[in-house]
Design a protein around this motif. Structure first.
Motif, mmCIF file in Angstrom:
data_model
loop_
_atom_site.group_PDB
_atom_site.id
_atom_site.type_symbol
_atom_site.label_atom_id
_atom_site.label_comp_id
_atom_site.label_asym_id
_atom_site.label_seq_id
_atom_site.Cartn_x
_atom_site.Cartn_y
_atom_site.Cartn_z
ATOM 1 N N SER A 56 0.858 -1.258 -0.039
ATOM 2 C CA SER A 56 -0.169 -0.047 -0.086
ATOM 3 C C SER A 56 0.900 1.264 -0.006
ATOM 4 O O SER A 56 1.848 1.284 0.762
ATOM 5 C CB SER A 56 -0.953 0.166 1.104
ATOM 6 N N ALA A 57 0.451 2.122 -0.833
ATOM 7 C CA ALA A 57 1.269 3.407 -0.773
ATOM 8 C C ALA A 57 0.686 4.493 0.311
ATOM 9 O O ALA A 57 1.247 5.632 0.272
ATOM 10 C CB ALA A 57 1.170 4.083 -2.381
ATOM 11 N N LEU A 58 -0.362 4.232 1.061
ATOM 12 C CA LEU A 58 -0.829 4.851 1.907
ATOM 13 C C LEU A 58 -0.376 4.291 3.434
ATOM 14 O O LEU A 58 -0.551 3.131 3.717
ATOM 15 C CB LEU A 58 -2.261 4.641 1.924
ATOM 16 N N LEU A 59 -0.119 5.353 4.316
ATOM 17 C CA LEU A 59 0.132 5.139 5.793
ATOM 18 C C LEU A 59 -1.039 4.348 6.336
ATOM 19 O O LEU A 59 -2.645 4.843 5.847
ATOM 20 C CB LEU A 59 0.530 6.229 6.407
ATOM 21 N N PRO A 60 -1.136 3.441 7.285
ATOM 22 C CA PRO A 60 -2.316 3.019 8.362
ATOM 23 C C PRO A 60 -2.740 4.392 8.841
ATOM 24 O O PRO A 60 -2.199 5.360 9.345
ATOM 25 C CB PRO A 60 -1.515 2.072 8.958
ATOM 26 N N GLY A 61 -4.121 4.372 8.878
ATOM 27 C CA GLY A 61 -4.839 5.296 9.574
ATOM 28 C C GLY A 61 -4.957 6.837 8.735
ATOM 29 O O GLY A 61 -4.888 7.778 9.374
ATOM 30 N N PHE A 62 -4.380 6.762 7.650
ATOM 31 C CA PHE A 62 -4.243 8.087 6.876
ATOM 32 C C PHE A 62 -5.461 8.807 6.857
ATOM 33 O O PHE A 62 -5.551 10.045 6.613
ATOM 34 C CB PHE A 62 -3.654 7.663 5.305
#
Lengths: 173, 203
Positions: A56-62
């Motif tokens: 995933s290119a997104l951080l957790p909790g973004f």
């Protein structure tokens, strides 16, 4: 059956599962042609990698950061809107009575607006502004502004609209 | 993918002024946005910043979405445009950035030249090819593909968009999408068969 080797386009259409002419011929050819089977294997390896879900290119909790930015923006907008509404009310509250005072025809104008004793308001308005006329100019201004402020506040509180519709209505002020 | 009715209901709820409803939309489409960011933007800090920018744009423009296209296509288009604008802006300051079609075409020519060179008799293919080596080789090759190729293969293979939908997202004709898709997969296959013996690949 194809005598020549398969083309790259044929390999790709075949693996994409898209309708292509002579699919049985392609399959027949693959049974007998080692070169094309190798090419197909190479394509299959490429397809396999292309279909693997990447990290995933997104951080957790973004999403929490997004929601909090949206809330903050909405609060800022609401603050500015309230400020403008109040400023508009003050301007209206002070200029309208001034206009009526200067033209000296409060009752006439209001009677013109509420033609033919509309919902019994004619007498009400006559009484209210008759009362105001009895005061001096500054008191009259203050009382008129207060009446308009109270009316606006009541409208804002009692309107059965949800946030953005009410906000849209108040945009005009 | 969500049905049209449930998407309409979701959008109505968000527009009614409840930001928490937007969390539902984020969860439904974060994979799509992540795929586009993953293939187009390499720096993690930039990805974080852009992911927020993309979803805030979606939130702010949601009232203008009138279901002329699928919601996923519309969101993909916002993500695509945001990334491209970002790369264009950045290029003004960092001249070596990637978003330049001319440069991308040169890149493809270089890849082709490499393949040609590799096919010369002096080239000896690797003796051993195992699954993980092949996998990491292909992934490295994907990363050096021109940017528009990377985006097309991602939208087609990971998000299952049709050619028409990809053309809407990227704002290019369907023929261009088809061509990018064909050429990118052919390039990857050519690189693979150049690096490894064809017999080795018949796993």
């Amino acid at each position: 059956m194809y005598l020549d080797h398969l083309t790259d386009e044929q390999f790709q259409l075949y693996l994409d599962g898209l309708p292509t002419e002579g699919i049985s011929d392609i399959e027949e050819h693959l049974k007998t042609c080692e070169e094309c089977r190798s090419q197909l294997s190479a394509y299959k390896l490429v397809y396999k990698e292309l279909n693997i879900e990447p990290e995933s290119a997104l951080l957790p909790g973004f999403e929490n950061a997004i929601i909090s930015r949206i809330r903050k923006k909405a609060e800022q907008k609401q603050f500015i809107r309230n400020l403008l509404t109040q400023a508009a009310m003050i301007i209206l509250g002070s200029t309208l009575p001034l206009y009526f005072l200067l033209t000296g025809k409060i009752s006439d104008d209001l009677n013109h607006i509420f033609v033919n004793n509309w919902f019994g308001t004619k007498h009400l308005w006559e009484n209210v502004f008759g009362f105001i006329r009895g005061m001096n100019v500054s008191t009259e201004l203050v009382v008129s502004a207060l009446i308009i402020l109270v009316v606006f506040s009541l409208i804002e509180r009692i309107l059965p609209f949800s946030g953005h519709r009410k906000a849209a209505l108040f945009k005009v002020f | 993918m969500e049905s049209l009715d449930s998407e309409k209901k979701l959008i109505e709820n968000i527009l009614a002024g409840n930001p928490d409803e937007f969390r539902v939309l984020i969860n439904q489409y974060k994979k799509l946005v992540s795929h586009i960011l993953f293939r187009l933007i390499s720096n993690q800090n930039d990805r974080d910043e852009l992911s927020q920018e993309i979803f805030i744009k979606i939130y702010e423009n949601l009232k203008s979405f009138k279901f002329q296209s699928k919601l996923s296509t519309w969101i993909g288009r916002i993500a695509h445009n945001t990334c491209l604008n970002y790369l264009r802006k950045k290029r003004l300051h960092f001249y070596d950035d990637q978003i330049n079609y001319q440069k991308d075409e040169n890149k493809e020519r270089n890849i082709r030249a490499d393949i040609h060179e590799a096919k010369s008799p002096s080239f000896l293919p690797d003796e051993v090819a195992n699954q993980s080596q092949v996998s990491s080789f292909i992934n490295n090759e994907i990363e050096v593909l021109p940017i528009q190729y990377r985006e097309v293969i991602t939208l087609y293979h990971l998000d299952n968009f049709s050619i028409k939908e990809i053309s809407e997202i990227m704002g290019v004709p369907e023929g261009t999408v088809k061509s990018h898709l064909y050429r990118s997969r052919k390039l990857l296959k050519d690189r693979l068969t150049t690096k490894y013996n064809l017999e080795e690949l018949c796993i």
